[in-house]
Design a protein around this motif. Structure first.
Motif, mmCIF file in Angstrom:
data_model
loop_
_atom_site.group_PDB
_atom_site.id
_atom_site.type_symbol
_atom_site.label_atom_id
_atom_site.label_comp_id
_atom_site.label_asym_id
_atom_site.label_seq_id
_atom_site.Cartn_x
_atom_site.Cartn_y
_atom_site.Cartn_z
ATOM 1 N N ILE A 435 0.847 -1.198 0.000
ATOM 2 C CA ILE A 435 0.000 0.000 0.000
ATOM 3 C C ILE A 435 0.883 1.248 0.000
ATOM 4 O O ILE A 435 0.662 2.203 -0.760
ATOM 5 C CB ILE A 435 -0.920 0.020 1.236
ATOM 6 N N ARG A 436 1.887 1.238 0.841
ATOM 7 C CA ARG A 436 2.778 2.405 0.920
ATOM 8 C C ARG A 436 3.586 2.571 -0.362
ATOM 9 O O ARG A 436 3.829 3.697 -0.817
ATOM 10 C CB ARG A 436 3.678 2.271 2.145
ATOM 11 N N ALA A 437 4.010 1.453 -0.947
ATOM 12 C CA ALA A 437 4.742 1.539 -2.211
ATOM 13 C C ALA A 437 3.857 2.136 -3.303
ATOM 14 O O ALA A 437 4.310 2.951 -4.115
ATOM 15 C CB ALA A 437 5.235 0.155 -2.630
ATOM 16 N N ALA A 438 2.593 1.737 -3.313
ATOM 17 C CA ALA A 438 1.663 2.274 -4.315
ATOM 18 C C ALA A 438 1.465 3.773 -4.119
ATOM 19 O O ALA A 438 1.465 4.544 -5.080
ATOM 20 C CB ALA A 438 0.325 1.535 -4.220
ATOM 21 N N ALA A 439 1.298 4.182 -2.873
ATOM 22 C CA ALA A 439 1.118 5.611 -2.603
ATOM 23 C C ALA A 439 2.358 6.395 -3.012
ATOM 24 O O ALA A 439 2.263 7.478 -3.607
ATOM 25 C CB ALA A 439 0.811 5.822 -1.121
ATOM 26 N N GLN A 440 3.534 5.863 -2.703
ATOM 27 C CA GLN A 440 4.781 6.557 -3.026
ATOM 28 C C GLN A 440 4.987 6.651 -4.532
ATOM 29 O O GLN A 440 5.616 7.597 -5.025
ATOM 30 C CB GLN A 440 5.961 5.837 -2.373
ATOM 31 N N ASN A 441 4.437 5.688 -5.275
ATOM 32 C CA ASN A 441 4.559 5.697 -6.733
ATOM 33 C C ASN A 441 3.365 6.370 -7.412
ATOM 34 O O ASN A 441 3.174 6.241 -8.621
ATOM 35 C CB ASN A 441 4.708 4.268 -7.256
ATOM 36 N N ASN A 442 2.568 7.073 -6.611
ATOM 37 C CA ASN A 442 1.446 7.858 -7.136
ATOM 38 C C ASN A 442 0.411 7.017 -7.874
ATOM 39 O O ASN A 442 -0.192 7.468 -8.856
ATOM 40 C CB ASN A 442 1.946 8.983 -8.057
ATOM 41 N N VAL A 443 0.200 5.785 -7.411
ATOM 42 C CA VAL A 443 -0.891 4.980 -7.956
ATOM 43 C C VAL A 443 -2.211 5.660 -7.604
ATOM 44 O O VAL A 443 -2.426 6.067 -6.458
ATOM 45 C CB VAL A 443 -0.857 3.545 -7.388
ATOM 46 N N LYS A 444 -3.073 5.784 -8.580
ATOM 47 C CA LYS A 444 -4.329 6.508 -8.384
ATOM 48 C C LYS A 444 -5.118 5.931 -7.211
ATOM 49 O O LYS A 444 -5.318 4.730 -7.126
ATOM 50 C CB LYS A 444 -5.159 6.450 -9.664
ATOM 51 N N ARG A 445 -5.536 6.791 -6.308
ATOM 52 C CA ARG A 445 -6.376 6.501 -5.142
ATOM 53 C C ARG A 445 -5.640 5.753 -4.033
ATOM 54 O O ARG A 445 -6.223 5.462 -2.992
ATOM 55 C CB ARG A 445 -7.634 5.726 -5.546
ATOM 56 N N ALA A 446 -4.355 5.435 -4.220
ATOM 57 C CA ALA A 446 -3.631 4.686 -3.192
ATOM 58 C C ALA A 446 -3.525 5.487 -1.901
ATOM 59 O O ALA A 446 -3.746 4.959 -0.795
ATOM 60 C CB ALA A 446 -2.244 4.293 -3.698
ATOM 61 N N LEU A 447 -3.168 6.778 -2.024
ATOM 62 C CA LEU A 447 -3.027 7.587 -0.815
ATOM 63 C C LEU A 447 -4.369 7.762 -0.118
ATOM 64 O O LEU A 447 -4.440 7.794 1.118
ATOM 65 C CB LEU A 447 -2.430 8.946 -1.179
ATOM 66 N N SER A 448 -5.441 7.844 -0.890
ATOM 67 C CA SER A 448 -6.778 7.946 -0.296
ATOM 68 C C SER A 448 -7.081 6.716 0.550
ATOM 69 O O SER A 448 -7.616 6.822 1.665
ATOM 70 C CB SER A 448 -7.818 8.104 -1.408
ATOM 71 N N HIS A 449 -6.752 5.529 0.060
ATOM 72 C CA HIS A 449 -6.950 4.295 0.839
ATOM 73 C C HIS A 449 -6.106 4.329 2.111
ATOM 74 O O HIS A 449 -6.568 3.929 3.195
ATOM 75 C CB HIS A 449 -6.576 3.077 -0.007
ATOM 76 N N LEU A 450 -4.863 4.771 1.978
ATOM 77 C CA LEU A 450 -3.966 4.804 3.131
ATOM 78 C C LEU A 450 -4.503 5.732 4.209
ATOM 79 O O LEU A 450 -4.490 5.398 5.408
ATOM 80 C CB LEU A 450 -2.576 5.235 2.667
ATOM 81 N N MET A 451 -5.002 6.888 3.809
ATOM 82 C CA MET A 451 -5.538 7.818 4.792
ATOM 83 C C MET A 451 -6.842 7.298 5.399
ATOM 84 O O MET A 451 -7.147 7.552 6.565
ATOM 85 C CB MET A 451 -5.766 9.189 4.154
ATOM 86 N N GLN A 452 -7.593 6.536 4.608
ATOM 87 C CA GLN A 452 -8.801 5.911 5.160
ATOM 88 C C GLN A 452 -8.428 4.899 6.228
ATOM 89 O O GLN A 452 -9.119 4.772 7.254
ATOM 90 C CB GLN A 452 -9.587 5.231 4.041
ATOM 91 N N ALA A 453 -7.336 4.171 6.023
ATOM 92 C CA ALA A 453 -6.870 3.210 7.035
ATOM 93 C C ALA A 453 -6.540 3.930 8.340
ATOM 94 O O ALA A 453 -6.812 3.420 9.434
ATOM 95 C CB ALA A 453 -5.651 2.456 6.516
ATOM 96 N N MET A 454 -5.957 5.124 8.231
ATOM 97 C CA MET A 454 -5.667 5.891 9.447
ATOM 98 C C MET A 454 -6.960 6.308 10.149
ATOM 99 O O MET A 454 -7.077 6.224 11.376
ATOM 100 C CB MET A 454 -4.842 7.129 9.092
ATOM 101 N N LEU A 455 -7.943 6.736 9.352
ATOM 102 C CA LEU A 455 -9.221 7.147 9.947
ATOM 103 C C LEU A 455 -9.952 5.962 10.572
ATOM 104 O O LEU A 455 -10.714 6.133 11.527
ATOM 105 C CB LEU A 455 -10.101 7.808 8.887
#
Length: 623
Positions: A435-455
């Motif tokens: 998940i973090r690798a996807a967010a770091q590589n700017n995979v679409k919506r990856a960072l949104s999923h990661l922030m949802q996990a925090m919430l």
């Protein structure tokens, strides 16, 4: 082509259709995208705004953009489109620069593009381009001029009308369709138009046209028309009681290629008709049909298709996302149908079909584009897959999502799940590294999923852990923007708002880079944050960012719409004096000019005097 796209709107997902249109030449692609978005109901207004932004930054406006802009403006609030469109126009030249360019007859093409758009968009979206556009485009009637241009769509005549087909018995009408042949010099896509008329006739009277499908198919003869006939049956399946057994007989007949295809059309081949049959099976499975007790037969078809990936002419085309390529392939449609059918059958039995297991095993053995496309289907069905094949899922976890997958396809599978699927707590918890690798590589919506996990407060996604990742990956600003967008709706949970505020405070404490805080301007959209808390933290943020934010428009508007406070005045002062772009400062200045008139009770404060001085210095207030 237009007819094909028009009919595709009925059954191809919008995102998939837009991706395919993106492969067209640039000039045509832009016009087609604008045309499609104004004809699909219920398009997310943000998609319309983003499409206009892309068009502004890449090409001159066309007649097809008029309706697109009107739809975006009509379905959105000004705050949603004004900032993005001003940013897309780019930095406007100074009047002196325009004057010199006119004198020297050396005007950059991009200036003309931006000037035309500035005259076409709502006036508040022109930003700094208002005056340059007046000089560069003498003809101010740009809308009228574009409306006079030929439309992109030209109606292709059909050799038979819907009325003619409806007046005849379906089998007789089908024979008339099969007997028609194009004349020399005829429209190249006229046969497609006839196929569309056939589909209209079937939809008008499905009981007559679908009662004995094998006879209709025998009369239609040509695979082009047969494929459209089956696609139309699929369109009708969710709301009509279809003769499933008879349709299955028809699909089996088609798979035998019972007679030669003679219509002179490039795509008039049996393989396309077979693909239509697989799509029909997929739709029937998704609607919960049991195939009249002939599931063994259906499973045999699906296994044969899902494990057969013939070479394609576009095998080297990597421009499309794997899921965008998969939607039109018979093998991947069969895989999706198998998952849906397995789910239906498990409602009545706990035992998974051996055919299903063989299809899944075969999918994981594929590599290259075929492997990525099959995995894209599995990725969008991970929750269902865990339900129908839990033992298989657990036994093949490393091969499906982890390091055992060849060619990095485990990461591809996770990327596809993030891009196309809904947030999945299981995936977020068990695939944190990917998940973090996807967010770091700017995979679409990856960072949104990661922030949802925090919430959701999932293990591994505490505020401190998320802050450390965002700082290391240089995603702090993007993370702030994501939270602002995610929690902007009225139903946002108070507990999640509290977590978002704590994340913001931690970001302020953890970062020294001014750019890392720009995205937190989007917190202005979270209306349920206490205004006093929001103003205090926003003031800290804009001071740390040199008077900048990535959403000055929203920040200034929120302050202007609230009762004047010392903190609010200080924020506007920072934005006016800051290092943001000209339009941001101009908008903040406009809001401050209006607000200060109602802030008389604060005249004795240093914040009021500072803001007043800033406005006087910029000629917005008289001394």
């Amino acid at each position: 082509m237009i007819e094909t796209v028009t009919k595709s709107l009925e059954w191809v997902p919008l995102s998939d259709l837009m991706a395919l249109v993106g492969l067209m030449p640039d000039g045509l692609s832009g016009r087609m995208r604008a045309w499609i978005l104004t004809r699909v109901p219920g398009v997310n207004p943000r998609v319309l705004v983003d499409e206009v932004s892309h068009a502004i930054s890449s090409r001159s406006p066309t007649g097809d953009d008029l309706a697109l802009v009107d739809c975006a403006v009509g379905d959105s609030e000004p705050a949603d489109y004004t900032g993005p469109w001003i940013a897309a126009l780019g930095e406007a030249p100074a009047i002196t620069e325009v004057g010199r360019a006119l004198r020297e007859h050396n005007i950059p093409p991009d200036w003309f593009r931006s000037a035309e758009w500035a005259l076409l968009l709502p006036s508040q979206c022109a930003g700094g381009w208002a005056s340059p556009a007046e000089l560069l485009i003498p003809d101010k009637h740009i809308r009228e001029r574009l409306e006079q241009k030929s439309p992109i769509v030209t109606e292709i005549p059909s050799p038979l009308s819907t009325q003619e087909l409806n007046a005849a018995e379906p089998e007789q009408a089908a024979r008339r369709i099969a007997e028609w042949r194009p004349a020399p010099g005829d429209w190249p896509d006229r046969s497609l138009r006839l196929a569309s008329i056939l589909a209209d006739a079937v939809k008008r009277d499905p009981a007559r046209w679908l009662s004995v499908p094998i006879r209709i198919v025998r009369a239609l003869r040509e695979p082009l028309y047969i494929g459209r006939y089956l696609h139309t049956a699929a369109d009708l399946a969710p709301e009509h009681d279809l003769p499933v057994g008879a349709l299955l007989d028809t699909i089996q007949l088609i798979r035998c290629h019972p007679w030669p295809a003679t219509l002179p059309y490039e795509h008039n081949d049996w393989r396309n008709a077979e693909t239509a049959g697989i799509w029909l099976i997929r739709v029937l499975a998704g609607s919960g049909h049991d195939f009249d007790g002939r599931s063994d037969e259906v499973w045999a078809i699906l296994e044969a298709e899902a494990t057969n990936c013939p070479p394609r002419p576009d095998a080297t085309n990597t421009r499309l996302d794997p899921h965008e390529r998969a939607i039109n392939r018979s093998c991947t449609q069969a895989l999706d149908a198998a998952l849906l059918l397995a789910y239906n059958e498990q409602k009545a039995s706990t035992q998974a079909r051996p055919e299903a297991m063989r299809i899944l095993d075969a999918s994981l053995q594929l590599t290259g584009l075929d492997g990525a496309e099959h995995r894209s289907v599995l990725a969008t069905r991970l929750k269902l897959l865990r339900h129908v094949a839990e033992d298989w899922f657990n036994a093949n976890l490393a091969l499906l999502l982890g390091a055992d997958a060849a060619e990095g396809l485990g990461q591809v599978t996770v990327n596809q799940a993030l891009k196309w699927g809904t947030a999945d707590p299981w995936l977020l918890e068990h695939c944190q590294q990917q998940i973090r690798a996807a967010a770091q590589n700017n995979v679409k919506r990856a960072l949104s999923h990661l922030m949802q996990a925090m919430l959701w407060e999932l293990p591994g996604y505490t505020i401190d852990e998320t802050i450390r990742f965002a700082r290391t990956a240089r995603l702090m600003s993007d993370a702030g923007e994501q939270l602002g967008r995610m929690l902007s709706h009225d139903a946002a949970e108070p507990h999640q708002i509290t977590l978002a505020v704590k994340f913001w405070q931690s970001a302020l404490e953890a970062t020294a880079a001014s750019d890392a805080l720009l995205g937190f301007g989007w917190y202005s959209e979270i209306k349920t944050i206490d205004t006093q808390v929001w103003e205090q933290m926003t003031l800290q943020t804009v001071k740390a960012s040199g008077g900048r934010t990535s959403w000055t428009y929203g920040v200034a508007n929120r302050i202007a719409s609230s009762a004047p406070t010392r903190t609010g005045l200080a924020i506007l002062d920072e934005l006016i004096r800051g290092q943001g772009n000209d339009w941001d400062r101009e908008h903040a200045t406009e809001q401050a000019s209006q607000l200060i008139a109602s802030a008389q009770a604060l005249q004795a404060t240093v914040e009021y005097r500072n803001l007043r001085n800033a406005l006087v210095e910029r000629g917005q207030l008289n001394v």
